[in-house]
Structures are given as C-alpha cells and as structure tokens.
Scaffold this active site. Structure first.
Site, PDB file in Angstrom:
ATOM      1  N   ASP A 124      -7.208   0.002  -0.088  1.00  0.00           N
ATOM      2  CA  ASP A 124      -7.665   1.109  -0.932  1.00  0.00           C
ATOM      3  C   ASP A 124      -8.046   2.265  -0.016  1.00  0.00           C
ATOM      4  O   ASP A 124      -8.501   2.049   1.113  1.00  0.00           O
ATOM      5  CB  ASP A 124      -8.880   0.690  -1.765  1.00  0.00           C
ATOM      6  CG  ASP A 124      -8.527  -0.264  -2.893  1.00  0.00           C
ATOM      7  OD1 ASP A 124      -7.368  -0.280  -3.326  1.00  0.00           O
ATOM      8  OD2 ASP A 124      -9.419  -0.993  -3.335  1.00  0.00           O
ATOM      9  N   ASP A 142      -3.498   1.179  -8.382  1.00  0.00           N
ATOM     10  CA  ASP A 142      -4.574   1.206  -9.380  1.00  0.00           C
ATOM     11  C   ASP A 142      -4.360   2.339 -10.382  1.00  0.00           C
ATOM     12  O   ASP A 142      -4.592   2.173 -11.582  1.00  0.00           O
ATOM     13  CB  ASP A 142      -5.934   1.372  -8.699  1.00  0.00           C
ATOM     14  CG  ASP A 142      -6.285   0.220  -7.777  1.00  0.00           C
ATOM     15  OD1 ASP A 142      -5.793  -0.902  -8.010  1.00  0.00           O
ATOM     16  OD2 ASP A 142      -7.055   0.447  -6.827  1.00  0.00           O
TER      17      ASP A 142
END
Length: 166
Positions: A124, A142
């Site tokens: 991330d 995401d």
C-alpha cells in the site's frame, strides 16, 4: 451477452486494472521507503510505503500468521475463482453487472498477487485527507474494489439494464 464477449470484457478489465495496480506498486517500491512520506497538494495526498498483512485497512492483521495467510491467500483465491465462474456463466448478468464484478475480481487479484509474491502482505502506498481526517494507506487495487462495490451498491448495473431494455 454471449460468453466470448463476456470473456473479452473480463480480460480487458483484468489486464488494465491489475496491470496499473502492479505497475504502480512497482514504482512505489522503487521510490518510497517505509520511513519517509512524500506530500502533495497541501498534504491532501501522501505517498508512503506500507506493508499490509491484513485485509482492507489492515483488518485482520493481528490474526495469527498461519490462519491469516490461509484466509487471505487461499480463501481469497477460492472466492475469486467462484466470482470468475459467476461472471462467465451467469445467464442474467448485464454488461454493467459483469463490469462491476470484474472490477471486484481485478482488485482482489491485484492484492492476491502481492500476497503470493511477497510472503503474505500487500503493498500500500497512498494516503489521502484534509488535516487530521485521513484515509488509511491504500493502493490501486483497493480503489478498483471500491469502484466495483460502489457500482453494485448504488444500483448502477440495474439502472443500466433498465435503460438497455427501453
């Protein structure tokens, strides 16, 4: 929509979304470290490296390692295979439904690739917010999952189907 058209739509979504996700993660890993934060647009967007061992926003990251890895690798792989089967063989799915579910499939696959490549975690690197109100750290996969979920939750595929029936 016949099977060949479905497959073309699914493959286009998968290649474009998973490709963008993996390319962006590769660039992030080569440029960012876990100790520094890059800030843009008055600190609205931050780029920072994070290794997420859990699900969305780290949910489940405190589970014991073996059950966590099984759940987030094998469990997710099984769900993605079931979703692919539904996408390919559902007789009633409109192109908009297929698109929404293909986005869910692509985002899930992008993060599953990370888990398999990096030993159980997802890369991330984006954080957004204004002042103290901030998102968690996330990635392109995401965003793709959220886009697909929003399409389903807002009824966009149903509205699209009603328009195509007129």
């Amino acid at each position: 929509m016949n099977l060949s058209k479905r497959m073309v739509l699914i493959v286009i979504v998968l290649i474009s979304c998973v490709g963008c996700d993996q390319a962006s993660k590769s660039v992030a890993q080569s440029l960012l470290s876990e100790t520094e934060v890059w800030s843009f647009w008055g600190d609205t967007v931050r780029l920072q490296m994070a290794h997420n061992h859990g699900a969305f926003l780290g949910v489940g990251s405190s589970f014991p390692e073996n059950p966590r890895e099984s759940l987030f690798s094998l469990g997710v792989a099984g769900m993605l295979l079931a979703l692919l089967g539904y996408l390919l063989f559902s007789k009633s799915a409109s192109p908009a439904w297929i698109m929404a579910y293909a986005l869910l499939l692509a985002g899930g696959l992008g993060n599953l690739i990370d888990r398999l490549m990096y030993g159980g975690y997802v890369v991330d690197f984006v954080n957004m917010g204004i002042g103290p109100i901030r998102t968690g750290v996330f990635n392109v996969a995401d965003v793709v999952v959220v886009a697909g979920a929003l399409m389903l939750l807002t009824g966009m595929p149903r509205a699209n189907k009603r328009l195509s029936e007129r």
